[in-house]
Design an enzyme around this catalytic site. Structure first.
Site, PDB file in Angstrom:
ATOM      1  N   ASP A  86       0.828  -1.314  -0.226  1.00 48.40           N
ATOM      2  CA  ASP A  86      -0.055   0.046   0.032  1.00 48.40           C
ATOM      3  C   ASP A  86       0.849   1.320   0.004  1.00 48.40           C
ATOM      4  O   ASP A  86       2.019   1.240  -0.527  1.00 48.40           O
ATOM      5  CB  ASP A  86      -1.023  -0.105   1.149  1.00 48.40           C
ATOM      6  CG  ASP A  86      -2.162   0.640   0.839  1.00 48.40           C
ATOM      7  OD1 ASP A  86      -2.268   1.734   0.738  1.00 48.40           O
ATOM      8  OD2 ASP A  86      -3.267  -0.163   1.097  1.00 48.40           O
ATOM      9  N   SER A 133     -11.125  -0.492  -1.179  1.00 49.35           N
ATOM     10  CA  SER A 133     -10.090  -0.227  -0.574  1.00 49.35           C
ATOM     11  C   SER A 133     -10.156  -0.826   0.975  1.00 49.35           C
ATOM     12  O   SER A 133      -9.251  -1.417   1.699  1.00 49.35           O
ATOM     13  CB  SER A 133      -9.145   0.938  -0.618  1.00 49.35           C
ATOM     14  OG  SER A 133      -8.263   0.903  -1.819  1.00 49.35           O
ATOM     15  N   HIS A 181      -3.606   6.141   3.671  1.00 51.99           N
ATOM     16  CA  HIS A 181      -4.413   5.146   3.287  1.00 51.99           C
ATOM     17  C   HIS A 181      -4.133   3.482   3.498  1.00 51.99           C
ATOM     18  O   HIS A 181      -4.763   2.731   4.183  1.00 51.99           O
ATOM     19  CB  HIS A 181      -4.358   5.028   1.794  1.00 51.99           C
ATOM     20  CG  HIS A 181      -5.094   3.897   0.897  1.00 51.99           C
ATOM     21  ND1 HIS A 181      -4.854   2.718   0.570  1.00 51.99           N
ATOM     22  CD2 HIS A 181      -6.446   4.054   0.394  1.00 51.99           C
ATOM     23  CE1 HIS A 181      -5.705   1.960  -0.041  1.00 51.99           C
ATOM     24  NE2 HIS A 181      -6.667   2.812  -0.283  1.00 51.99           N
TER      25      HIS A 181
END
EC number: 3.4.21.-
Length: 507
Positions: free
Chosen positions: A158, A345, A190
């Site tokens: 990620d 996600s 994220h």
């Protein structure tokens, strides 16, 4: 002379016939002059080394002659046992020469891959944990077995992870940075958010699993396919040397245009024993058009909303294996505290976390995990989308012998968002953007809801304080002087308890 000329022409014809395909990517955002080269499966180590030596000589000759590209040369080298390859910056003539090598399978332009969800919304419930351990929506407790993923390693491929966040309790380490930006942190938020869902003590499913941060996307939430393939390769080798691939889970909450190189790398990781959870994408379109979601051997995850409908943004189609909560999910943020995000996600790490949980509980691994998740899930999702073969929402199956734990809820003052304990790292530009000032395709600007989703309120709720640790089945004499020894023994050591705990082995 005539014979020699005939042989030369014949060899040239054979070389042209055996030339590898140079793939085109007309609809993808490509990295200028950057390519991924994949060798044929039967390429030996000696052949690969010979090819690299030849490449160095050929590339040096071509660049010296033209001197048109800066910082050219090989960047990443891949070796998945059965699959070898490399990536780098090369001029057009060098690429044509590479394709002529009969050991080369194909050459692919390097494309940009992005995160599959980066939206902050305020004043929303945190419901994902409770939903996967209860048969109906609306529950407020997360019921789980006390094994909680212990002994399993989860790889976050990620934007990086704030490994010092309090929710990871020291179980997170930094693994590798394939972005090569010299910035070993999560400048986007994220990766920290998805990791919290997987292994966090408050927000996570596998609360005792270890976490390894593998940064393949920059602080803007995007990065080249070549670096992601390198990240997958690193994870496979690291897992093999640290507990085994059968004790490893990889989460990839990212995606981009269809890439043969990326799909092959993901397939190699699965073949070598790892479980891969992959986001389906947020464009409300067929997931077969993107990678790695289109790779059949990975577990491709669509997003569900709190009412058990497919999230309006979630991709669909034959590539999907499962659905998991992905709308308005609260999890960790860099620097401490929490934030809410939506996207596939956010759905994929629910599956990755539950995979780690089941691997520890039942001893399964690799491709068998996705099948087990399908068995345990409930047929709950509505409006799954055209051609989608599943309506299964993940579930931990009632958490064999599990213990109740309330899911994160609103803070005493819901008008105040959960703040980090220290300022979050500075973020160059709006995190999660493909291009400056623009959201990802199919996603709203930060602070705005997805089409069809509820409008944001004023702020995000903070997680509730941690309740006292749930009582372990083997804690002696609960209840003090009023302890019922006969009832306790029957409940925790009688045949019915062990049948429930280990029924998957015995039945």
């Amino acid at each position: 002379m005539g014979v020699f000329r005939f042989i030369s022409i014949s060899l040239a014809a054979v070389s042209a016939a055996n030339a590898a395909q140079i793939l085109s990517m007309p609809h993808a955002q490509t990295v200028p002059h950057s390519y991924i080269v994949m060798m044929k499966d039967d390429t030996s180590d000696d052949d690969f080394n010979h090819h690299q030596s030849w490449l160095q000589s050929t590339h040096t000759h071509n660049i010296t002659r033209r001197a048109t590209i800066q910082n050219a040369g090989m960047r990443h080298k891949y070796n998945f046992r059965k699959m070898k390859g490399y990536s780098g910056i090369f001029d057009e003539e060098t690429i044509k020469d590479i394709a002529k090598d009969p050991k080369v399978m194909f050459v692919e332009p390097d494309t940009i891959i992005s995160v599959n969800g980066k939206v902050e919304q305020s004043n929303v419930p945190s419901w994902g944990l409770a939903r996967i351990s209860n048969s109906q929506p609306g529950a407020n407790s997360y019921v789980y077995d006390s094994s909680a993923g212990e002994g399993i390693t989860v790889y976050s491929v990620d934007t990086g992870v704030d490994i010092n966040h309090e929710d990871f309790e020291g179980r997170a380490i930094w693994g590798s940075n394939q972005v090569n930006d010299g910035d070993d942190r999560d400048g986007s938020g994220h990766g920290t958010h998805t990791s919290g869902t997987m292994v966090g003590k408050e927000f996570g499913i596998a609360k005792k699993a270890k976490l390894v941060a593998v940064k393949v996307l920059g602080n803007d939430g995007s990065g080249p396919t070549s670096g992601i393939v390198a990240g997958i390769n690193w994870c496979v080798e690291h897992a093999r040397q640290n507990g085994g691939n059968d004790k490893a889970v990889m989460n990839m909450s990212l995606g981009g245009s269809s890439s043969s190189a990326l799909n092959r790398a993901a397939a190699q990781a699965v073949e070598q024993g790892m479980f891969l959870s992959v986001a389906a994408g947020n464009e409300n379109q067929d997931a077969r058009s993107s990678s790695p979601a289109s790779e059949p051997s990975v577990c491709t995850v669509g997003s569900s909303a709190e009412d058990d409908s497919r999230s309006s943004f979630s991709n669909w189609g034959p590539a999907l294996d499962l659905f998991a909560p992905g709308s308005n999910i609260i999890s960790a943020r860099p620097g401490g505290g929490s934030q809410s995000m939506s996207g596939t996600s956010m759905a994929a790490p629910h599956v990755a976390g539950l995979a780690a949980y089941l691997m520890a509980l039942e001893g399964i691994s690799g491709g068998a995990v996705c099948d087990r998740l399908k068995e345990l899930g409930s047929s709950s999702i509505t409006d799954v989308g055209p051609g989608t073969p599943t309506n299964v929402l993940i579930s931990n199956g009632g958490a064999k012998g599990g213990n109740p734990k309330p899911a994160p809820g609103p803070s005493p003052n819901p008008s105040q968002p959960s703040e980090p304990q220290q300022p979050a790292p500075s973020q160059p530009g709006e995190p999660g953007e493909s291009f400056p000032g623009e959201p990802f395709p199919g996603e709203p600007f930060p602070g705005e809801p997805f089409p069809g989703e509820s409008s944001p309120g004023e702020s995000a709720p903070a997680p509730a304080p941690m309740p006292p640790s749930p009582q372990h089945p083997h804690t002696p004499y609960p209840g003090g002087d009023n302890f019922d020894f006969d009832g306790y023994w029957k409940k925790y050591f009688g045949g019915e308890h062990w049948r429930k705990m280990f029924g998957s082995f015995w039945n």
